[in-house]
Design an enzyme around this catalytic site. Structure first.
Site, PDB file in Angstrom:
ATOM      1  N   GLY A  37      54.550  49.493  53.119  1.00 35.67           N
ATOM      2  CA  GLY A  37      55.431  50.639  53.341  1.00 35.67           C
ATOM      3  C   GLY A  37      56.787  50.504  52.688  1.00 35.67           C
ATOM      4  O   GLY A  37      57.011  49.636  51.849  1.00 35.67           O
ATOM      5  N   HIS A  43      54.821  51.374  44.127  1.00 36.26           N
ATOM      6  CA  HIS A  43      53.655  51.714  44.957  1.00 36.26           C
ATOM      7  C   HIS A  43      53.008  53.011  44.462  1.00 36.26           C
ATOM      8  O   HIS A  43      51.782  53.110  44.369  1.00 36.26           O
ATOM      9  CB  HIS A  43      54.075  51.937  46.413  1.00 36.26           C
ATOM     10  N   GLY A 153      49.668  45.353  42.471  1.00 34.98           N
ATOM     11  CA  GLY A 153      50.714  45.261  41.453  1.00 34.98           C
ATOM     12  C   GLY A 153      50.865  43.839  40.934  1.00 34.98           C
ATOM     13  O   GLY A 153      50.841  42.875  41.703  1.00 34.98           O
ATOM     14  N   GLN A 159      49.476  36.934  44.147  1.00 40.00           N
ATOM     15  CA  GLN A 159      48.650  37.678  45.104  1.00 40.00           C
ATOM     16  C   GLN A 159      47.421  38.270  44.405  1.00 40.00           C
ATOM     17  O   GLN A 159      46.314  38.216  44.937  1.00 40.00           O
ATOM     18  CB  GLN A 159      49.494  38.786  45.735  1.00 40.00           C
ATOM     19  N   MET A 190      60.998  46.819  40.832  1.00 43.39           N
ATOM     20  CA  MET A 190      61.132  47.547  42.096  1.00 43.39           C
ATOM     21  C   MET A 190      60.515  46.750  43.231  1.00 43.39           C
ATOM     22  O   MET A 190      59.470  46.119  43.060  1.00 43.39           O
ATOM     23  CB  MET A 190      60.457  48.908  41.991  1.00 43.39           C
TER      24      MET A 190
END
Ligand code: AMP
Length: 286
Positions: A37, A43, A153, A159, A190
């Site tokens: 979020g 995103h 991303g 990850q 970002m």
């Protein structure tokens, strides 16, 4: 911008599974973007690509407590559900999965997914248990959302590597799509955490992307020695006061093992603290 059908907001696991199963039975391809979020253009770029890759796109928002190794970081993680819903509707998200923590981790929960070697270096070395928490929640989300394709991303490069490895090792029947890092016009990657930077910290944070460009420049001009490149990177990161380097590493982009020479595509991964905000950035140096 109107897409005709309102976004479904689902907070219970069986309801989400049922929604996805119904879409699958209709022959629809499901694209999935897991997030925590406080959404930004990074995103949203994943969601837009999800819309191109699938017939329907599901986004999850879940600030996953088990991937935070510091309680303060979890507590101060920025949240704004109303704004997130607005942004997701604007880009045409079909369903938002927004579970509460007890829904995901009910009493008695005791299973974890551990992806071994690639979870160890870089962020794994400084955030014990982080990737175990990430792999566990992502495995769980895959079983709940049942996507055909999931987008991640490259800003969180390690990850991506961990999730790709997990999908391969555990034979998840889906495709992982890594997506390029979206940056502010001045180069800062970002991140939801950028909102916590002070005006001075925001300036300091630019040292990360500067260090990446500098390293790429050195390699373009023929430098191959990892130690030399990393020393220059350290200098650039610390020249401005206020940045504390957590790690700067040149490694193989698949195994994440450190390299001593840049002889093929190499990942330059950086993590640093600006005040009490932890920032990461990376690029693959050719
Ligand atoms: P987060 O909400 O930070 O867990 O991020 C959710 C997803 O968005 C992850 O796959 C991130 O890698 C991705 N993401 C976060 N920031 C960016 C960015 N600047 N550019 C591209 N993807 C991003």
């Amino acid at each position: 911008m109107g897409w005709g059908v309102a976004m479904q907001i689902i907070s219970h696991i069986p309801e989400m599974q049922h929604w996805s199963e119904a879409k699958r039975l209709e022959g629809k391809k499901i694209a999935f973007v897991p997030t925590m979020g406080f959404l930004h253009e990074g995103h949203l770029s994943l969601v837009r690509e999800g819309k191109r890759r699938g017939d329907v796109v599901v986004v999850s928002i879940f600030v996953n407590p088990i991937q935070f190794n510091q309680q303060a970081d979890f507590a101060t993680y920025p949240r704004n559900l109303e704004q997130d819903c607005h942004l997701l509707e604007e880009v045409g998200t079909d369903a938002l999965f927004f579970p509460e923590a007890p829904e995901m981790y009910p009493e008695g929960f005791q299973t974890a997914v551990e992806v071994d070697n690639v979870s160890r270096p870089l962020c794994g070395a400084f955030r014990p248990g982080h990737f175990r928490g990430v792999a566990t929640v992502v495995a769980k989300l895959f079983n709940i959302v049942k996507p055909h394709v999931a987008l991640f991303g490259e800003k969180d490069f390690q990850q991506c590597v961990v999730i790709k490895r997990m999908v391969k090792d555990l034979s998840f029947d889906l495709e992982i799509l890594p997506m390029p890092t979206v940056r502010e016009p001045d180069g800062l990657a970002m991140s939801s955490r950028n909102a916590r930077l002070s005006p001075a910290g925001r300036q300091t944070s630019l040292c990360l992307s500067r260090a990446l460009s500098q390293a790429q420049g050195l390699v373009t001009h023929g430098e191959r020695c990892a130690a030399t490149i990393l020393q220059a990177v350290h200098e650039t990161m610390t020249r401005e006061s206020g940045m504390r380097v957590e790690y700067a590493s040149l490694c193989h982009p698949e195994t994440l093992e450190e390299v001593s020479e840049v002889s093929g595509p190499s990942l330059l991964a950086l993590a640093a603290w600006v005040g009490d905000v932890r920032l990461i950035d990376n690029c693959v140096i050719e």
